[in-house]
Design a protein around this motif. Sequence first.
Motif, short mmCIF file in Angstrom:
data_model
loop_
_atom_site.label_atom_id
_atom_site.label_comp_id
_atom_site.label_asym_id
_atom_site.label_seq_id
_atom_site.Cartn_x
_atom_site.Cartn_y
_atom_site.Cartn_z
N HIS A 96 -10.07 -61.51 -56.73
CA HIS A 96 -8.89 -62.38 -56.65
C HIS A 96 -7.64 -61.55 -56.41
O HIS A 96 -6.54 -62.09 -56.33
N GLN A 97 -7.80 -60.23 -56.27
CA GLN A 97 -6.68 -59.35 -55.97
C GLN A 97 -6.95 -58.63 -54.66
O GLN A 97 -8.10 -58.56 -54.20
N SER A 98 -5.89 -58.08 -54.05
CA SER A 98 -6.05 -57.39 -52.77
C SER A 98 -4.92 -56.40 -52.58
O SER A 98 -3.95 -56.36 -53.35
N VAL A 99 -5.05 -55.60 -51.53
CA VAL A 99 -4.01 -54.63 -51.19
C VAL A 99 -2.76 -55.37 -50.69
O VAL A 99 -2.85 -56.30 -49.90
N ASP A 100 -1.62 -54.92 -51.17
CA ASP A 100 -0.33 -55.45 -50.70
C ASP A 100 0.33 -54.37 -49.85
O ASP A 100 0.04 -54.26 -48.66
N ARG A 101 1.18 -53.55 -50.44
CA ARG A 101 1.79 -52.42 -49.70
C ARG A 101 0.78 -51.28 -49.64
O ARG A 101 0.23 -50.86 -50.65
N LEU A 102 0.53 -50.79 -48.43
CA LEU A 102 -0.43 -49.70 -48.26
C LEU A 102 0.10 -48.40 -48.84
O LEU A 102 1.30 -48.08 -48.72
N GLY A 103 -0.80 -47.62 -49.47
CA GLY A 103 -0.44 -46.31 -49.99
C GLY A 103 -0.20 -45.32 -48.86
O GLY A 103 -0.58 -45.54 -47.70
N ALA A 104 0.40 -44.19 -49.21
CA ALA A 104 0.79 -43.18 -48.23
C ALA A 104 -0.42 -42.67 -47.45
O ALA A 104 -1.41 -42.23 -48.04
N GLY A 105 -0.35 -42.76 -46.12
CA GLY A 105 -1.40 -42.24 -45.26
C GLY A 105 -2.54 -43.19 -44.98
O GLY A 105 -3.38 -42.92 -44.11
N LEU A 106 -2.61 -44.31 -45.71
CA LEU A 106 -3.72 -45.25 -45.52
C LEU A 106 -3.48 -46.14 -44.29
O LEU A 106 -2.34 -46.56 -44.03
N THR A 107 -4.56 -46.43 -43.59
CA THR A 107 -4.55 -47.37 -42.47
C THR A 107 -5.48 -48.52 -42.79
O THR A 107 -6.60 -48.30 -43.27
N ALA A 108 -5.03 -49.74 -42.57
CA ALA A 108 -5.92 -50.89 -42.71
C ALA A 108 -6.88 -50.89 -41.53
O ALA A 108 -6.47 -50.77 -40.37
N SER A 109 -8.18 -50.98 -41.82
CA SER A 109 -9.17 -50.88 -40.73
C SER A 109 -10.01 -52.13 -40.55
O SER A 109 -10.84 -52.20 -39.63
N ALA A 110 -9.82 -53.16 -41.41
CA ALA A 110 -10.49 -54.44 -41.22
C ALA A 110 -9.71 -55.51 -41.97
O ALA A 110 -9.06 -55.22 -43.00
N PHE A 111 -9.79 -56.74 -41.48
CA PHE A 111 -9.04 -57.85 -42.07
C PHE A 111 -9.94 -59.08 -42.18
O PHE A 111 -10.87 -59.27 -41.39
N ALA A 112 -9.64 -59.92 -43.17
CA ALA A 112 -10.25 -61.25 -43.25
C ALA A 112 -9.43 -62.20 -42.39
O ALA A 112 -8.32 -61.89 -41.94
N ALA A 113 -9.96 -63.40 -42.16
CA ALA A 113 -9.28 -64.38 -41.32
C ALA A 113 -7.92 -64.77 -41.88
O ALA A 113 -7.01 -65.13 -41.13
N ASP A 114 -7.76 -64.71 -43.23
CA ASP A 114 -6.48 -65.07 -43.82
C ASP A 114 -5.49 -63.92 -43.88
O ASP A 114 -4.42 -64.03 -44.46
N GLY A 115 -5.83 -62.78 -43.26
CA GLY A 115 -4.95 -61.63 -43.22
C GLY A 115 -5.14 -60.63 -44.33
O GLY A 115 -4.49 -59.57 -44.35
N THR A 116 -6.03 -60.91 -45.27
CA THR A 116 -6.30 -59.98 -46.36
C THR A 116 -6.85 -58.67 -45.80
O THR A 116 -7.75 -58.66 -44.97
N VAL A 117 -6.29 -57.55 -46.28
CA VAL A 117 -6.80 -56.23 -45.91
C VAL A 117 -8.18 -56.06 -46.54
O VAL A 117 -8.32 -56.12 -47.76
N GLU A 118 -9.18 -55.85 -45.71
CA GLU A 118 -10.57 -55.77 -46.19
C GLU A 118 -11.14 -54.36 -46.17
O GLU A 118 -12.18 -54.11 -46.79
N ALA A 119 -10.50 -53.44 -45.47
CA ALA A 119 -10.95 -52.05 -45.46
C ALA A 119 -9.76 -51.15 -45.16
O ALA A 119 -8.82 -51.55 -44.45
N VAL A 120 -9.80 -49.95 -45.73
CA VAL A 120 -8.75 -48.96 -45.49
C VAL A 120 -9.41 -47.61 -45.25
O VAL A 120 -10.55 -47.38 -45.65
N GLU A 121 -8.68 -46.70 -44.61
CA GLU A 121 -9.16 -45.34 -44.44
C GLU A 121 -7.97 -44.39 -44.41
O GLU A 121 -6.83 -44.80 -44.16
N LEU A 122 -8.26 -43.13 -44.70
CA LEU A 122 -7.21 -42.12 -44.84
C LEU A 122 -7.45 -41.00 -43.85
O LEU A 122 -8.52 -40.37 -43.87
#
Length: 224
Positions: free
Chosen positions: A167-193
């Motif tokens: 029920h929680q998700s990423v809001d502001r990305l941490g330093a150096g992280l890139t969002a690499s996948a999204f759900a249809a509602d815009g939720t960040v589903e994967a990140v990489e550094l």
Amino acid sequence: MIGISTYLEGSAAWGQWRMEAALLPVGYPSLVRRAGGLAAMLPPGDPATAPEVVARLDGVVIAGGPDVEPARYGARPHPRTGPPARERDAWELALIDAALDADKPLLGICRGMQLLNVALGGSLVQHMEGHVGEVAGEFGAHTVTPLPGTRYASLVPGEFGVPSQHHQSVDRLGAGLTASAFAADGTVEAVELAGKRWVAGVQWHPEMADDTRVMADFVRAATP
């Protein structure tokens, strides 16, 4: 050898026994084994020992679990945020820091991805309405879409259905992280550094499914 963080349960029961236990759903070590690795459980301990622990491992997985304490990212608790797990937060943040410092492959799963984001200075959405799997203990399923050009897209090039419970998700990305996948509602589903051997997080629960592509790539990166 892949270390997987675990949690402490004050009153676990099995057979005739009822006592404190370090627990981990069996899907995690099973996924590591199916991907070609050996799994070692890492129960919460003294955060000061995290560098020594990580030095003995080839890679680290931060498992799913309870909500990250909002104070860790400078926020007040939302009414729907769960009680803090301070001992686990401290231990897993120390494991993340040690893995990053040692350039060991690191994978965060669900809470683990959220904690990786917090460790790098990011913040979290404390409660989402209408996202799949938001009812505690009930897994949902939804589709994630990779961002072209990312590591995740190279492993899973198209839309893919995943099991999820959060029920929680990423809001502001941490330093150096890139969002690499999204759900249809815009939720960040994967990140990489970038800039590390292999550091990534997924919001869903790959240990609840048959697909091993992300874990297998992680294990390959960790193999000496």
